[in-house]
Motif scaffolding. Structure first.
Motif, PDB file in Angstrom:
ATOM      1  N   VAL A  60       0.667  -1.083   0.232  1.00  0.00           N
ATOM      2  CA  VAL A  60      -0.409   0.208   0.046  1.00  0.00           C
ATOM      3  C   VAL A  60       0.731   1.673   0.073  1.00  0.00           C
ATOM      4  N   LYS A  96       2.805   1.817  -3.328  1.00  0.00           N
ATOM      5  CA  LYS A  96       1.133   2.311  -4.275  1.00  0.00           C
ATOM      6  C   LYS A  96       0.933   3.789  -4.285  1.00  0.00           C
ATOM      7  N   ILE A  97       1.016   4.163  -2.816  1.00  0.00           N
ATOM      8  CA  ILE A  97      -0.207   6.080  -2.445  1.00  0.00           C
ATOM      9  C   ILE A  97       1.007   6.283  -3.018  1.00  0.00           C
ATOM     10  N   ASN A 145      -6.214  -3.710  -3.026  1.00  0.00           N
ATOM     11  CA  ASN A 145      -6.042  -3.009  -4.168  1.00  0.00           C
ATOM     12  C   ASN A 145      -6.386  -2.744  -5.439  1.00  0.00           C
ATOM     13  N   ASN A 183      -7.854   1.329  -4.027  1.00  0.00           N
ATOM     14  CA  ASN A 183      -6.833   1.725  -4.954  1.00  0.00           C
ATOM     15  C   ASN A 183      -6.625   2.463  -5.529  1.00  0.00           C
ATOM     16  N   TYR A 231      -6.745   6.513  -6.925  1.00  0.00           N
ATOM     17  CA  TYR A 231      -5.952   7.199  -8.106  1.00  0.00           C
ATOM     18  C   TYR A 231      -7.032   7.234  -8.622  1.00  0.00           C
TER      19      TYR A 231
END
Length: 258
Positions: free
Chosen positions: A178, A181-182, A233, A236, A240
């Motif tokens: 996580v 990705k962030i 996921n 997320n 985005y």
């Protein structure tokens, strides 16, 4: 081998020591490996030299992604065919064999979309192969636009690779937690604002774009097969889209106040 049966692997790097040795090990049997480095300050160049790579340099400046250096890197290769591999991707032996077999055929297209699987919380994701990347093409005449999440413009016919083998893929190693990705989403969404400068997103887009991306990832792309990790996921992926729309709206408001 004839000149047109040779393949250069091109890798763009900036402080890429984390996975680079694994990546170079996976591509060592290609005819040439070109590392286009953006002035790394870690062990990237040392690792590249250990593997005997051809090294070229592109100024880092204020670039936040590799795209501005892609065309330069591609044209720095010497083989007729180019396979672009990120510094956090592995080329499977099956993919390598497939590409050499493909270019030996008279009807081979000038470009190929290659499937890529990500890792989710350090496990190779399950579900439908969805992330096709245009990474294999002829060097001559290929131009890569200098924006994040764009595909190259190839001088010729382009096809999607489909040999039915689940192992004929690129494997994406990084950004599978996580935090990773962030951090990437925040950087890349800034670049998306530049690409979408003319978009007139409204309040509704803050809801439907994230919702659609979540649904596509979780249901259509079968991320549910990855359990809780797949749910996180997919959420997320929706977030985005929320970041992109929010930043585009924010940018429009800022400009109206000037």
């Amino acid at each position: 081998m004839e000149a047109k049966d040779r393949i250069s692997v091109v890798i763009n790097t900036y402080n890429a020591e984390k996975f680079l040795a694994q990546v170079l090990e996976s591509v060592k049997d290609f005819d040439e490996v070109v590392v286009c480095d953006m002035e790394s300050t870690d062990r990237t160049l040392e690792i590249a030299r250990q593997y005997g790579c051809k090294i070229v340099t592109f100024p880092k400046a204020d670039h936040v992604s590799a795209e501005p250096a892609r065309t330069f890197a591609i044209q720095s290769a010497s083989c007729h065919w180019v396979l672009v591999v990120d510094a956090d991707e592995l080329v499977t032996p099956q993919l390598r064999d497939y590409l050499y077999q493909k270019i030996s055929q008279p009807d081979c297209p000038e470009g190929l979309y290659i499937p890529r699987r990500n890792r989710v919380m350090n496990k190779l994701e399950k579900g439908r192969l969805r992330a096709y990347q245009l990474r294999f093409f002829i060097r001559e005449g290929t131009i890569w636009p200098p924006y994040v999440h764009t595909f190259p413009k190839v001088n010729g016919r382009v096809e999607r690779m489909n040999d039915g083998n689940e192992q004929t893929i690129l494997i994406h190693l990084d950004e599978n937690y996580v935090y990773d990705k962030i951090e990437k989403f925040n950087r890349y969404s800034n670049n998306e604002v530049k690409k979408r400068a003319g978009k007139r997103y409204g309040v509704a887009a803050l809801f439907y774009r994230p919702a659609w991306r979540f649904f596509k990832s979780y249901v259509m792309d079968e991320s549910y097969k990855n359990g809780v990790a797949g749910l996180i996921n997919s959420m997320n992926e929706g977030f985005y889209q929320f970041m992109i729309v929010a930043k585009v709206i924010e940018d429009r408001i800022k400009k109206s106040q000037q």
